[in-house]
Scaffold this motif. Sequence first.
Motif, PDB file in Angstrom:
ATOM      1  N   SER A  63       0.824  -1.202   0.000  1.00  0.00           N
ATOM      2  CA  SER A  63       0.000   0.000   0.000  1.00  0.00           C
ATOM      3  C   SER A  63       0.859   1.253   0.000  1.00  0.00           C
ATOM      4  O   SER A  63       2.045   1.221   0.359  1.00  0.00           O
ATOM      5  CB  SER A  63      -0.936   0.004   1.217  1.00  0.00           C
ATOM      6  OG  SER A  63      -0.183  -0.007   2.409  1.00  0.00           O
ATOM      7  N   TYR A  64       0.216   2.347  -0.406  1.00  0.00           N
ATOM      8  CA  TYR A  64       0.813   3.680  -0.284  1.00  0.00           C
ATOM      9  C   TYR A  64      -0.083   4.488   0.643  1.00  0.00           C
ATOM     10  O   TYR A  64      -1.308   4.445   0.533  1.00  0.00           O
ATOM     11  CB  TYR A  64       0.903   4.369  -1.648  1.00  0.00           C
ATOM     12  CG  TYR A  64       1.380   5.800  -1.538  1.00  0.00           C
ATOM     13  CD1 TYR A  64       2.731   6.079  -1.420  1.00  0.00           C
ATOM     14  CD2 TYR A  64       0.473   6.857  -1.500  1.00  0.00           C
ATOM     15  CE1 TYR A  64       3.173   7.388  -1.281  1.00  0.00           C
ATOM     16  CE2 TYR A  64       0.915   8.162  -1.361  1.00  0.00           C
ATOM     17  CZ  TYR A  64       2.266   8.420  -1.256  1.00  0.00           C
ATOM     18  OH  TYR A  64       2.703   9.711  -1.106  1.00  0.00           O
ATOM     19  N   ASN A 211       0.353  14.260  -3.641  1.00  0.00           N
ATOM     20  CA  ASN A 211       1.601  14.419  -4.389  1.00  0.00           C
ATOM     21  C   ASN A 211       2.480  13.222  -4.059  1.00  0.00           C
ATOM     22  O   ASN A 211       3.066  13.134  -2.980  1.00  0.00           O
ATOM     23  CB  ASN A 211       2.287  15.736  -4.019  1.00  0.00           C
ATOM     24  CG  ASN A 211       1.487  16.935  -4.475  1.00  0.00           C
ATOM     25  OD1 ASN A 211       1.022  16.987  -5.611  1.00  0.00           O
ATOM     26  ND2 ASN A 211       1.303  17.906  -3.604  1.00  0.00           N
ATOM     27  N   VAL A 212       2.554  12.285  -5.000  1.00  0.00           N
ATOM     28  CA  VAL A 212       3.143  10.968  -4.755  1.00  0.00           C
ATOM     29  C   VAL A 212       4.549  10.912  -5.357  1.00  0.00           C
ATOM     30  O   VAL A 212       4.768  11.400  -6.471  1.00  0.00           O
ATOM     31  CB  VAL A 212       2.252   9.874  -5.371  1.00  0.00           C
ATOM     32  CG1 VAL A 212       2.833   8.491  -5.104  1.00  0.00           C
ATOM     33  CG2 VAL A 212       0.834   9.971  -4.792  1.00  0.00           C
ATOM     34  N   GLU A 216       6.341   5.512  -7.359  1.00  0.00           N
ATOM     35  CA  GLU A 216       5.030   4.854  -7.331  1.00  0.00           C
ATOM     36  C   GLU A 216       4.259   5.031  -8.634  1.00  0.00           C
ATOM     37  O   GLU A 216       3.113   4.614  -8.726  1.00  0.00           O
ATOM     38  CB  GLU A 216       4.186   5.405  -6.174  1.00  0.00           C
ATOM     39  CG  GLU A 216       4.835   5.331  -4.815  1.00  0.00           C
ATOM     40  CD  GLU A 216       4.914   3.916  -4.277  1.00  0.00           C
ATOM     41  OE1 GLU A 216       4.310   3.019  -4.893  1.00  0.00           O
ATOM     42  OE2 GLU A 216       5.590   3.711  -3.250  1.00  0.00           O
ATOM     43  N   LEU A 217       4.885   5.638  -9.633  1.00  0.00           N
ATOM     44  CA  LEU A 217       4.171   5.956 -10.873  1.00  0.00           C
ATOM     45  C   LEU A 217       3.655   4.701 -11.566  1.00  0.00           C
ATOM     46  O   LEU A 217       2.575   4.711 -12.163  1.00  0.00           O
ATOM     47  CB  LEU A 217       5.087   6.748 -11.814  1.00  0.00           C
ATOM     48  CG  LEU A 217       4.477   7.260 -13.117  1.00  0.00           C
ATOM     49  CD1 LEU A 217       3.309   8.201 -12.832  1.00  0.00           C
ATOM     50  CD2 LEU A 217       5.514   7.961 -13.970  1.00  0.00           C
ATOM     51  N   ALA A 218       4.400   3.596 -11.491  1.00  0.00           N
ATOM     52  CA  ALA A 218       3.993   2.364 -12.174  1.00  0.00           C
ATOM     53  C   ALA A 218       2.962   1.568 -11.390  1.00  0.00           C
ATOM     54  O   ALA A 218       2.359   0.633 -11.931  1.00  0.00           O
ATOM     55  CB  ALA A 218       5.218   1.501 -12.448  1.00  0.00           C
ATOM     56  N   VAL A 258      -2.032  12.468  -7.786  1.00  0.00           N
ATOM     57  CA  VAL A 258      -3.033  11.398  -7.773  1.00  0.00           C
ATOM     58  C   VAL A 258      -4.272  11.953  -7.093  1.00  0.00           C
ATOM     59  O   VAL A 258      -4.191  12.455  -5.967  1.00  0.00           O
ATOM     60  CB  VAL A 258      -2.527  10.149  -7.034  1.00  0.00           C
ATOM     61  CG1 VAL A 258      -3.627   9.110  -6.908  1.00  0.00           C
ATOM     62  CG2 VAL A 258      -1.321   9.557  -7.746  1.00  0.00           C
ATOM     63  N   VAL A 259      -5.413  11.859  -7.764  1.00  0.00           N
ATOM     64  CA  VAL A 259      -6.667  12.391  -7.233  1.00  0.00           C
ATOM     65  C   VAL A 259      -7.566  11.230  -6.846  1.00  0.00           C
ATOM     66  O   VAL A 259      -7.956  10.425  -7.690  1.00  0.00           O
ATOM     67  CB  VAL A 259      -7.371  13.300  -8.254  1.00  0.00           C
ATOM     68  CG1 VAL A 259      -8.664  13.858  -7.668  1.00  0.00           C
ATOM     69  CG2 VAL A 259      -6.451  14.433  -8.686  1.00  0.00           C
ATOM     70  N   ALA A 260      -7.874  11.136  -5.550  1.00  0.00           N
ATOM     71  CA  ALA A 260      -8.793  10.119  -5.037  1.00  0.00           C
ATOM     72  C   ALA A 260     -10.167  10.745  -4.840  1.00  0.00           C
ATOM     73  O   ALA A 260     -10.272  11.872  -4.358  1.00  0.00           O
ATOM     74  CB  ALA A 260      -8.280   9.552  -3.720  1.00  0.00           C
TER      75      ALA A 260
END
Length: 372
Positions: A63-64, A211-212, A216-218, A258-260
């Motif tokens: 997880s992140y 802002n990750v 973790e882009l992949a 990344v938008v959750a």
Amino acid sequence: MRPSSLIRRRGPMLSAVALSCLIVISGCKGGEGEAQAKSAEEKAAEAIPVEVAPASHRAIAASYTGTAPLEARGESQVVAKTSGVALDVLVEEGQFVRAGQTLVRLDAARATLQAAQTSAQMRKLENSFARAQQLAAEQLVSASDHDQIKFDLENARAANRLANLELSYANVKAPISGVVASRSIKPGNFVQINTPIFRIVDTSKLEAVLNVPERELATLKAGLPVALTVDALPAQTFQGEIDRVAPVVDSGSGTFRVVAAFDGGGLLQPGMFGRIRIDYDNRANALVVPRVALLEDEGDPAVYVVRDGKAVRVPVQLGYSDGAWAEVRSGLRAGEQVVVAGKAALRDGTKVQLIGQGNTAQAAAKPATSKQ
């Protein structure tokens, strides 16, 4: 002196000497016993007390985690497009409104007169243009006069549409559906053109922008499930998903956006501070150990395993980390006892004594026969 009397005098002396020898001999034997007992105690004290936990199978997730405030997906500052006195204010703060709903009615007397004036001028020119059409068919009017009337009519129609548009601005309408978050107008106030008078927030969908780091882009993709907790509601977890990912890494920060997205309209509100967890992989039967069992040194990952009453340093290959657990990909078998407390005083081969258990170290530390 007679021999018999000499013997009688020396008899008590010999008895005293013999008794002293017996006391010395018995004292030596007692000292030797105490030394042996003390040596046994020292040997027993050499075993360092430790706490252990077994390596076991359980589900673990990669997880992140991150933090971000919740934001409304849609928000609008409602402004008046014309000036006038507010005759009616039709909504209050906290009220839900729909797009196109009238919020305020302004005094529209001047705009009404202008619309009526332009409408009359337009009808006049429409009649003139109709007569010019008949005369043009009979060639009784010049082409230039005919075109001039036509252009005047088009100008009058445009002026009438503009006047009607200004008249419509007297009814201030909601540009989006949502909740009235703030109101800065009261009945009777004079409203200046382009002055914000309401703020409407669309709470049907809430977003958290992370802002990750670029590593973790992949792994983070749109559609992955997201778990959210907020400080205001610590006992509840809310579910959402990744709505979109910006695949461009910022060169300055080395991060991407990344938008959750989460469903709104309930307990969640814009502005709440959220703690976010994104699980991007799951293993249902991973071999894990408590993270506190890992040795905190600069070498390769390792743990102390208790075998035959001794601590054995075992290198391990780690996988995912999930809270208090760390996955072990190789190096251990399920059931082996790893040291979780007291490992700072250990060296490879140190004798240990298990605490918090009823069995001896040797009995408790037998390697398990189950396989990973």
